[in-house]
Scaffold this motif. Structure first.
Motif, PDB file in Angstrom:
ATOM      1  N   ALA A 516       0.863  -1.184   0.000  1.00 24.81           N
ATOM      2  CA  ALA A 516       0.000   0.000   0.000  1.00 24.81           C
ATOM      3  C   ALA A 516       0.893   1.224   0.000  1.00 24.81           C
ATOM      4  O   ALA A 516       1.780   1.352   0.840  1.00 24.81           O
ATOM      5  N   VAL A 522      -2.780   0.171  -4.295  1.00 28.17           N
ATOM      6  CA  VAL A 522      -2.431  -1.087  -3.637  1.00 28.17           C
ATOM      7  C   VAL A 522      -2.042  -2.051  -4.746  1.00 28.17           C
ATOM      8  O   VAL A 522      -2.789  -2.234  -5.712  1.00 28.17           O
ATOM      9  N   HIS A 538      -6.747   4.109  -6.015  1.00 26.89           N
ATOM     10  CA  HIS A 538      -7.510   4.817  -5.001  1.00 26.89           C
ATOM     11  C   HIS A 538      -7.468   6.324  -5.281  1.00 26.89           C
ATOM     12  O   HIS A 538      -6.719   6.780  -6.147  1.00 26.89           O
ATOM     13  N   ILE A 542      -2.631   5.525   0.505  1.00 28.73           N
ATOM     14  CA  ILE A 542      -3.183   4.448   1.325  1.00 28.73           C
ATOM     15  C   ILE A 542      -2.257   4.188   2.514  1.00 28.73           C
ATOM     16  O   ILE A 542      -1.069   3.951   2.334  1.00 28.73           O
ATOM     17  N   ALA A 545      -3.908  -1.532   4.606  1.00 23.14           N
ATOM     18  CA  ALA A 545      -4.535  -2.526   3.732  1.00 23.14           C
ATOM     19  C   ALA A 545      -4.265  -3.899   4.327  1.00 23.14           C
ATOM     20  O   ALA A 545      -3.230  -4.113   4.977  1.00 23.14           O
ATOM     21  N   ILE A 554      -9.358  -8.074  -0.179  1.00 23.06           N
ATOM     22  CA  ILE A 554      -8.454  -7.086   0.413  1.00 23.06           C
ATOM     23  C   ILE A 554      -9.289  -5.905   0.869  1.00 23.06           C
ATOM     24  O   ILE A 554     -10.139  -5.402   0.121  1.00 23.06           O
ATOM     25  N   SER A 556      -8.889  -1.999   2.038  1.00 25.29           N
ATOM     26  CA  SER A 556      -7.916  -0.910   1.992  1.00 25.29           C
ATOM     27  C   SER A 556      -8.578   0.378   2.444  1.00 25.29           C
ATOM     28  O   SER A 556      -9.786   0.557   2.287  1.00 25.29           O
ATOM     29  N   THR A 558      -7.853   4.816   2.868  1.00 24.11           N
ATOM     30  CA  THR A 558      -7.010   5.929   2.455  1.00 24.11           C
ATOM     31  C   THR A 558      -6.935   7.018   3.514  1.00 24.11           C
ATOM     32  O   THR A 558      -7.667   7.018   4.505  1.00 24.11           O
TER      33      THR A 558
END
Length: 751
Positions: A516, A522, A538, A542, A545, A554, A556, A558
């Motif tokens: 990340a 990611v 994203h 990030i 994650a 996964i 994740s 931010t």
């Protein structure tokens, strides 16, 4: 100022403030308006002429969060980040008193009698002050955890309502300070605004979770809502007749609703219906994320000071947010969940151990560390708690009673921890690039494992053991993810990135690992070759994650608070806000998107990203260095190598010059030739980024500006230029051009 029935602007805008306006209040007779400003001042306006009649009033040393008129209109109270409430003579502007607080003042409200003022503070307390004696009338009202952001008296002065960062609302007896109702739960993010109905039987609340709710105070339940908007809602006010509610929020949006039904009156149209998973957000930056063993829930924590558990099996919104765990007063940096899911540990400046079934603390917070705790772990048998801190120590605790067992001293702040699968070996990573290995049972340094040192003393940011315990994966501040054999300490792989890598983790089967990164991606990488199999884009950098326990998904999160769930195998977004910000994508655009996605996967396969993967083998001669993917051989200097980025820049200068001449020549003939070739500018990019572009992976920095532009167009599509000073604006969407931090209703019989 706006007409609440038509949405038309009334007269010209009130101009004169030099910075952001955070709060407004109308005088009792409805002829004057007071504003609290970011430039530390208070300004008073004439509502009829729209001219400044008093101020700016100076005295505060920090921004003014709240302003109110007293019921008689003779006083103005202002609360500020400078920890004070100042009382001003409403006619002369003279400061006649100061109420000192231990922390930032976030809200205030006058009692209808004018004898008391209630204030809220970032220390989580509500205070009631006697204005004659200029001292507290009662002991502080305690109940909220974290900052309290809003407070208001009922019109009869019998009740006091408060809302805060802990997402709850509390109703107090205004005379005794006792809690009479609450906490009222339902909001999933901090409560920003609250207001009573004129009869004191109902209360309306607005929140960062983009919802408005109307509560029946006889039952403690909301009788309409939640009703969602596209934006966070920051303020709410009810009309004097109790029939309408006006709400203000981010992106310059105003809404007028029927107070009895919640029906949208202005702007005209239907209520906004959030897409599935769209509300999967904390608004504030997420710094830690961990899955529960059942794979149906995960927890997040970060800048909002809350630990939140998300159940992603809800059919309606795609998730259900459970009541947050609230105790920390600082940013939460790390969380860990026990193997049986019964215990959750969170860390900030203190460490909290929670019972997940009840959300209560299992013991008092642990406060031994002298600086921020950066990482927490629980051993597989759920008997030991291990913490790392910037105070250069790693500490071991009995997780059942919080008893301190031992500490391991380090030379520099410790940032990351990881346990071997058997729970016998602890890896610690610190600033300066050192990774050290320890026996968990004794706390002594392992004699079998070699000490690992990152080149150039880059800081270790994240660690992860391979599921079979044979390797250790690390993220470091030099933009790389590296893998070493354990216990030999031999480096076998390095994957370089364009920006800092904040988090790494192996999947449960050990075949892939994730990184990340601050470049808004990611990446899922092959554990043997380092090849990037999928890149998940994203909107922001990030910080956290994690693979689900079975490795199929996964999660994740931010720095902007957006949380997303992805399918590991395909890289498909399963839940969360799509990167496509438009509300209604055309079929044509959808087709393009599908083709682009398919092309990206094909190209990724053929280009085998990234270009900067390095496999470590025994060095045989000097030519080995030139074969590494992040360096190239300089033919002009035998035996020398130079960084790829340097060679790339040097090699494109001539091309840029030629390209510039061609572009200039082409532009001179373009005017009369519509079919003439239109050349684009040439930009230097790292090799890894160039291959990502060729593979169809969109450039994050270039797209970010486009995304912001599109978001602005979609959310403010009806907004026009500001009106001429002397012309009323006929704009039914009640939109402003900036964030609406406060709003209020003016009695129609007066103005």
């Amino acid at each position: 100022m706006w007409d609440s029935k038509t949405g038309h602007q009334i007269g010209k805008a009130l101009e004169g403030n030099t910075d952001t306006v955070f709060s407004l209040a109308i005088s009792p007779e409805g002829t004057r308006l007071v504003s609290g400003d970011d430039d530390d001042t208070v300004t008073v306006w004439d509502v009829t002429t729209h001219d400044i009649v008093l101020g700016p009033l100076e005295g505060h040393s920090a921004r003014v969060w709240a302003v109110r008129y007293s019921p008689l209109g003779d006083l103005i109270a202002s609360g500020s980040r400078d920890h004070t409430v100042r009382l001003w003579n409403a006619e002369s502007g003279e400061c006649v008193g100061t109420l000192k607080h231990p922390h930032i003042v976030t809200g205030l409200s006058f009692a209808p009698s004018g004898k008391h003022v209630a204030t809220t503070c970032s220390d989580g307390l509500v205070r009631i002050w006697d204005l004659k004696e200029m001292k507290p009338a009662l002991e502080p009202l305690a109940g909220h955890i974290g900052s309290v952001w809003s407070v208001i008296y009922s019109e009869d002065g019998e009740m006091l309502a408060s809302g805060g960062r802990d997402c709850t609302i509390r109703i107090w007896n205004a005379h005794t300070g006792t809690l009479v109702l609450g906490p009222l739960k339902g909001h999933t993010l901090p409560v920003r605004g609250i207001c009573f109905s004129p009869d004191g039987q109902k209360l309306v609340s607005a929140s960062d979770d983009r919802s408005v709710r109307a509560w029946d105070l006889s039952t403690g339940r909301y009788f309409w809502g939640p009703i969602y908007s596209k934006v966070c809602l920051w303020s709410v006010s009810m009309s004097p007749d109790g029939l309408r509610v006006v709400l203000g929020g981010s992106k310059g949006k105003l809404f007028v609703r029927d107070a009895l039904s919640g029906e949208l009156i202005l702007p005209k149209g239907d209520d906004y219906k959030p897409k599935r998973g769209e509300l999967l957000t904390t608004v504030y930056g997420v710094r830690a994320l961990a899955w529960y063993p059942d794979g149906k829930r995960f927890a997040t924590a970060g800048d909002d000071l809350l630990v939140k558990t998300w159940n992603i099996t809800s059919p309606e919104h795609g998730f259900e947010l459970q009541d947050p765990f609230v105790n920390h007063l600082d940013t939460i940096t790390s969380i860990a969940i026990s193997c049986d899911g019964s215990t959750l540990v969170s860390a900030a400046t203190t460490v909290c151990v929670w019972k997940t079934d009840s959300g209560e603390l299992a013991m008092p917070p642990i406060e031994r560390h002298t600086e921020t705790v950066t990482a927490v772990l629980l051993t597989p048998d759920n008997n030991l708690l291990i913490t790392a801190s910037r105070d250069r120590t790693v500490c071991f605790w009995n997780v059942h009673n919080g008893r301190f067992l031992r500490a391991i001293e380090h030379e520099k702040p410790v940032i990351a921890l990881s346990l071997s699968p058997d729970g016998l070996t602890l890896a610690s990573g610190s600033n300066g690039g050192a990774i050290r290995f320890w026996h968990v049972d004794s706390g002594s340094e392992s004699s079998l494992a070699s000490h690992v040192q990152i080149p150039d003393e880059a800081n270790i940011l994240s660690l992860s053991f391979h599921p079979d315990g044979s390797r250790i994966l690390a993220a470091s501040s030099d933009n790389a993810a590296r893998i070493w054999c354990f216990p030999s300490g031999e480096e076998v792989l390095a994957v370089n990135h364009d920006r800092r890598v904040n988090c790494v983790q192996y999947s449960s089967d050990g075949l892939v690992f994730l990184t990340a990164c601050d470049d808004n991606h990611v990446r899922i990488c092959d554990a043997e070759s380092g090849e990037v199999l999928r890149s998940l884009k994203h909107d922001r950098d990030i910080r956290a994650a994690s693979f689900s326990p079975d490795g199929t998904r996964i999660a994740s999160a931010t720095q902007s608070g957006c949380i997303r769930i992805w399918e590991t195998e395909s890289g498909k977004l399963l839940l969360g806000k799509s990167m496509d910000n438009s509300d209604e994508e055309s079929a044509k655009d959808q087709g393009k998107s599908t083709r682009r996605e398919a092309g990206a996967h094909e190209s990724v396969e053929s280009f085998k990203l990234p270009a900067t993967t390095q496999r470590r083998r025994p060095r045989r001669d000097h030519d080995h260095d030139a074969r590494q993917s992040n360096v190239v051989r300089d033919s002009s200097r035998p035996g020398k190598t130079e960084p790829l980025a340097q060679r790339h820049t040097r090699g494109t200068r001539g091309m840029k010059s030629l390209f510039k001449r061609i572009t200039s020549r082409n532009s001179s003939t373009n005017e009369g030739n519509k079919r003439s070739l239109s050349l684009r500018r040439m930009v230097s990019v790292p090799v890894a980024r160039a291959k990502e572009r060729l593979a169809g992976v969109v450039d994050p920095e270039g797209d970010e500006a486009d995304t912001e532009s599109n978001d602005e167009e979609n959310d403010d599509e009806n907004a026009n230029q500001p009106p001429a000073p002397d012309q009323p604006t006929h704009r039914g969407d009640t939109s402003s051009t900036e964030d609406v931090s406060t709003c209020l209703c003016i009695p129609s019989k007066r103005k």
